[in-house]
Design a protein around this motif. Structure first.
Motif, short mmCIF file in Angstrom:
data_model
loop_
_atom_site.label_atom_id
_atom_site.label_comp_id
_atom_site.label_asym_id
_atom_site.label_seq_id
_atom_site.Cartn_x
_atom_site.Cartn_y
_atom_site.Cartn_z
N THR A 42 0.87 -1.33 0.30
CA THR A 42 0.07 -0.02 -0.23
C THR A 42 0.82 1.18 -0.03
N GLN A 71 -0.57 -0.13 -8.98
CA GLN A 71 -0.38 0.98 -7.63
C GLN A 71 0.28 2.02 -7.98
N ASP A 80 -5.10 -0.80 -7.05
CA ASP A 80 -4.75 -1.42 -5.55
C ASP A 80 -4.86 -2.86 -5.54
N ILE A 184 -13.71 -1.67 -1.09
CA ILE A 184 -12.21 -1.88 -0.85
C ILE A 184 -11.90 -1.82 0.59
N VAL A 185 -10.90 -2.42 0.87
CA VAL A 185 -10.12 -2.65 2.13
C VAL A 185 -9.41 -1.52 2.58
N HIS A 186 -9.68 -0.60 3.46
CA HIS A 186 -8.99 0.26 4.13
C HIS A 186 -8.14 -0.42 5.32
N GLU A 190 -8.21 7.19 8.07
CA GLU A 190 -7.73 8.25 7.29
C GLU A 190 -6.66 9.22 8.06
N THR A 221 -2.94 5.49 -0.64
CA THR A 221 -4.28 5.66 0.15
C THR A 221 -4.43 4.48 1.09
N ASN A 222 -3.38 3.45 1.19
CA ASN A 222 -3.57 2.36 1.97
C ASN A 222 -4.52 1.71 1.83
N THR A 223 -5.17 1.53 0.69
CA THR A 223 -6.18 0.44 0.22
C THR A 223 -5.77 -0.74 -0.54
N THR A 224 -6.51 -1.65 -0.43
CA THR A 224 -6.28 -2.93 -0.98
C THR A 224 -7.36 -3.59 -1.70
#
Length: 307
Positions: A42, A71, A80, A184-186, A190, A221-224
């Motif tokens: 991420t 990414q 992502d 989507i997985v956070h 934030e 965005t640290n999302t996957t």
């Protein structure tokens, strides 16, 4: 400090955005030695890889940092996605790009550094890519082992993983018209101040880096995607670390890093020459930007084995 040059290279038909960092003016001659630096899960090239590149270029090495496929600024759909197989391919293609820069780069003097999840991908790549002459990691993690066991060496994460694989299946089905999209997985809140009181300290450590001015970036965005878990779940980064020898392996971690045991495991499964180096007082995320001691150790390592 040298100004990085925007470049790109191909990885299985996808264009990867990259920076070529040349040695700083007045730095020691390194006879064409170069280092590929691969970023955490991420993350992007402008974060921890840039910190290590500054150390290495000041010491005379050429460095290549890049955004993984799917990414950052690199190509790839769906966005992502975390795909260990493609992440490993990215590393090998980065080496190919450096080889193409001869005679500026000596193809026999290419090393790699993997940070966090790439600390698993880089040894895995080196096990079979003999062009990689020296391997280093910082705060290494195997994403497959983490999916199966979590942060705790003696724990099992299989119940959670089963739920993640169910979400992955629904995510794949969402490609079919009429099927519901899966959120989507956070991975992190934030903002660090949004973290709940019972937020695990391991994730608070990461949030203190990624979700504060230390490293916040609009493209990180640290999302996957949920489907990433069915690609990670049975990946094993270190099982064949013995295949790296007789090329050297250095794994750097911190005394306060929750992930320390991953580096210990990776070194235990390798053959000589190998070394575990533990930096006093540092957490996992500290090794992303508090790089003075770790960087000095790595400069010595790459200086010994590449030059």
């Amino acid at each position: 400090m040298s100004v990085p040059q925007k470049v790109s290279f191909d990885s299985r038909g996808l264009r990867l955005a990259a920076f070529l960092h040349r040695p700083a003016a007045g730095s020691p001659p390194r006879a064409g030695a170069a280092i590929v630096i691969a970023h955490p899960w991420t993350s992007i090239k402008e974060q921890s890889p840039a910190n290590y590149a500054r150390v290495f270029t000041a010491a005379g090495f050429t460095c290549l940092t890049y955004d993984a496929a799917y990414q950052g600024d690199s190509e790839g759909q769906p966005r992502d996605l975390e795909d260990p197989a493609h992440r490993v391919e990215d590393i090998k293609c980065a080496v190919t790009y450096l080889v193409s820069l001869a005679p500026e780069i000596d193809a026999n003097k290419i090393g790699v550094l993997g940070i966090c999840a790439s600390g698993g991908y880089v040894p895995f790549a080196a096990q079979t890519d003999l062009r990689i002459k020296a391997v280093a990691t910082a705060a290494a993690v195997c994403v497959g082992t983490m999916a199966r066991r979590g942060y705790d060496k003696d724990s099992s994460n299989m119940e959670v993983l089963h739920a993640q694989l169910e979400a992955a299946a629904k995510d794949r089905n969402s490609d079919v018209p009429g099927h519901e999209k899966v959120p989507i997985v956070h991975m992190l809140p934030e903002r660090l101040e949004d973290a709940p009181p019972d937020f695990p300290e391991t994730f608070r450590d990461l949030a203190s880096y990624y979700r504060t001015p230390r490293a916040q970036h609009p493209r990180a965005t640290n999302t996957t995607l949920p489907r990433s878990w069915d690609l990670m779940a049975n990946f094993d980064a270190f099982a064949f670390n013995a295949m790296i020898a007789p090329r050297p392996l250095l794994m750097v971690t911190g005394t306060r890093a929750a992930t320390r045991w991953y580096s210990e495991d990776g070194v235990a499964k390798a053959k000589e020459p190998k070394e575990l180096y533990v930096v006093e007082g540092l957490t996992h995320a500290d090794l992303y930007d508090k790089v003075d001691e770790a960087g000095k150790k790595m400069v010595e390592f790459f200086g010994k084995y590449l030059v």
